[in-house]
Scaffold this motif. Structure first.
Motif, PDB file in Angstrom:
ATOM      1  N   GLN A 199      -3.164   4.724  -3.136  1.00 34.56           N
ATOM      2  CA  GLN A 199      -4.369   5.115  -2.418  1.00 34.56           C
ATOM      3  C   GLN A 199      -4.245   6.452  -1.711  1.00 34.56           C
ATOM      4  N   THR A 251      -5.024  -0.495  -8.123  1.00 37.89           N
ATOM      5  CA  THR A 251      -3.966  -1.483  -7.956  1.00 37.89           C
ATOM      6  C   THR A 251      -3.208  -1.632  -9.263  1.00 37.89           C
ATOM      7  N   PHE A 295       0.375   5.315   0.073  1.00 41.04           N
ATOM      8  CA  PHE A 295      -0.508   6.474   0.196  1.00 41.04           C
ATOM      9  C   PHE A 295       0.140   7.676  -0.482  1.00 41.04           C
ATOM     10  N   GLY A 340       0.831  -1.198   0.000  1.00 43.34           N
ATOM     11  CA  GLY A 340       0.000   0.000   0.000  1.00 43.34           C
ATOM     12  C   GLY A 340       0.865   1.248   0.000  1.00 43.34           C
ATOM     13  N   TYR A 360     -11.635   5.678   0.956  1.00 39.78           N
ATOM     14  CA  TYR A 360     -10.365   5.651   0.236  1.00 39.78           C
ATOM     15  C   TYR A 360     -10.600   5.692  -1.263  1.00 39.78           C
ATOM     16  N   TRP A 398       0.986  -3.154  -6.177  1.00 36.78           N
ATOM     17  CA  TRP A 398       0.986  -1.919  -5.386  1.00 36.78           C
ATOM     18  C   TRP A 398      -0.437  -1.366  -5.387  1.00 36.78           C
ATOM     19  N   GLN A 399      -0.935  -1.038  -4.212  1.00 36.67           N
ATOM     20  CA  GLN A 399      -2.213  -0.359  -4.125  1.00 36.67           C
ATOM     21  C   GLN A 399      -1.924   1.118  -3.887  1.00 36.67           C
ATOM     22  N   GLN A 426      -8.652   4.290  -4.453  1.00 32.55           N
ATOM     23  CA  GLN A 426      -7.617   3.275  -4.636  1.00 32.55           C
ATOM     24  C   GLN A 426      -7.555   2.767  -6.068  1.00 32.55           C
TER      25      GLN A 426
END
Length: 141
Positions: free
Chosen positions: A138, A126, A93, A91, A122, A135-136, A124
């Motif tokens: 977000q 991917t 951010f 994840g 969120y 990888w996300q 998001q």
């Protein structure tokens, strides 16, 4: 703009506690610039093999560090392509999910789930990087 944690990392000091995942890449890789192009990562150190390929590369994104390491069968560390998938989603951010996803795609990522806003607050998407890591991307909305 660098934050205090990324400045500390460049100076060789990690904020504690720290979490630094190690991502396995296939043996024989010489170019890992995807992470710089896609996420603005800074390569801190590199340990190469005699043939010019990468043994270990250490990166930071802001105050977060991660390592790329060539496959090491003796430790069970195999790249996602070798294993036929991955059990980990990283994840990340960011401020602007749309721009980072577009940047990652331009750098060679595959979008596996497009940007979407979710009712849990969120935004998001991917992506899969060129070495098979998920990888996300977000942001809280």
């Amino acid at each position: 703009m660098e934050n205090q944690d990324s400045i500390s990392i460049r100076a060789g000091r990690l904020p504690l506690p720290s979490f630094a995942p190690q991502l396995y890449i296939p043996n024989g890789v010489a170019d890992v610039s995807f992470y710089e192009k896609a996420f603005g990562a800074v390569e801190l150190r590199r340990f190469g093999n005699d043939d010019g390929t990468i043994h270990v590369s250490e990166f930071a994104i802001g105050g977060a560090m991660f390592h790329l390491h060539e496959q090491a069968r003796h430790s069970g560390g195999l790249s996602p392509h070798t294993r036929g998938g991955t059990t980990v989603l990283i994840g990340l951010f960011v401020e602007d999910v749309y721009s980072v996803v577009a940047q990652a795609e331009a750098a060679g990522a595959t979008i596996s789930s497009p940007v979407e806003d979710y009712d849990y607050g969120y935004r998001q998407a991917t992506i899969i990087d060129p070495f098979g890591h998920q990888w996300q991307i977000q942001a809280q909305i």
